[in-house]
Motif scaffolding. Structure first.
Motif, PDB file in Angstrom:
ATOM      1  N   ARG A  38      -5.218  -2.980  -0.284  1.00 12.82           N
ATOM      2  CA  ARG A  38      -5.258  -3.577   1.052  1.00 12.82           C
ATOM      3  C   ARG A  38      -5.124  -5.094   1.035  1.00 12.82           C
TER       4      ARG A  38
ATOM      5  N   GLY B 178      -7.839   0.186  -1.680  1.00 13.48           N
ATOM      6  CA  GLY B 178      -8.101   1.019  -0.520  1.00 13.48           C
ATOM      7  C   GLY B 178      -8.819   2.330  -0.725  1.00 13.48           C
ATOM      8  N   TYR B 179      -8.107   3.366  -1.161  1.00 12.89           N
ATOM      9  CA  TYR B 179      -8.679   4.706  -1.215  1.00 12.89           C
ATOM     10  C   TYR B 179      -9.472   4.972  -2.488  1.00 12.89           C
TER      11      TYR B 179
ATOM     12  N   CYS C   1       0.818  -1.214   0.000  1.00 14.37           N
ATOM     13  CA  CYS C   1       0.000   0.000   0.000  1.00 14.37           C
ATOM     14  C   CYS C   1       0.850   1.261   0.000  1.00 14.37           C
TER      15      CYS C   1
END
Length: 202
Positions: free
Chosen positions: A166, A181-182, A131
């Motif tokens: 992730r 993730g984001y 990440c």
């Protein structure tokens, strides 16, 4: 609609062997033994089927960077061939192998990386979600080879990019599934492809 049942924990957060504190991942073995990645307690706890109290199998010496310690573990798998636990140790920036039986010290197998998620395919190759570098890498440990299989184009939201991936899963066709993730979707990268496909989005 049926109600769920608490099978592990349920005794408020804490560090006793019947408590957890921010469990981050779990693994269920063939005999229904459950392994919990207990993030804030910096440990992995084993619960036999039906047990209400667990046994710390790695990380029983608190947070740190010694070979017998973990620091914010995030994910784990069981390597049945070598009867070992392999986990991502995020703040120590490494992936560590621990003997499953009577193992108090871990062996660093990958270091200097910001790994969060980890899996293994049917051929025994490791896949790790980095990440920090926004990519997923495949490791062939015997050949000492590593290959980027998803991402590699820096942080972003294009189909050839990831943003803080992730968790990762690999199917029998070697397609890589990544929780991005984001960016918030789940992406699939088919073997050899340079960009992914959105298979689920929030």
């Amino acid at each position: 609609m049926q109600n769920g049942a608490t099978i592990v924990g349920g005794n408020r957060r804490g560090n006793a062997t019947n408590q957890l504190y921010d469990p981050n991942d779990l693994y269920v073995d063939d005999d229904q033994t459950i392994y919990i990645v207990d993030f804030v307690n910096h440990r992995i706890v084993e619960y036999k089927c039906g047990a209400t109290t667990g046994r710390v199998v790695t990380g029983e010496y608190g947070s740190g960077n010694r070979s017998n310690q973990l620091n914010t573990p995030t994910d784990m798998i069981i390597d049945k061939e070598k009867d070992s636990i392999i986990n991502c140790n995020y703040n120590n920036k490494r992936v560590v192998r621990w003997p499953r039986q009577n193992g108090t010290n871990g062996e660093i197998i990958i270091s200097n990386v910001g790994y969060h998620g980890l899996t293994m395919d049917v051929d025994g190759f490791f896949y790790v979600a980095d990440c920090d570098k926004h990519e997923v890498r495949q490791y062939r440990m015997r050949e000492r080879q590593e290959t980027v299989v998803a991402g590699e184009n820096g942080e972003g939201n294009r189909l050839d990019q990831l943003h803080a991936p992730r968790y990762v899963f690999v199917d029998r066709d070697h397609s890589v599934y990544v929780s991005d993730g984001y960016n918030h979707p789940v992406m699939m990268w088919m073997e050899g492809e340079k960009q992914g496909i959105v298979v689920a989005s929030g």
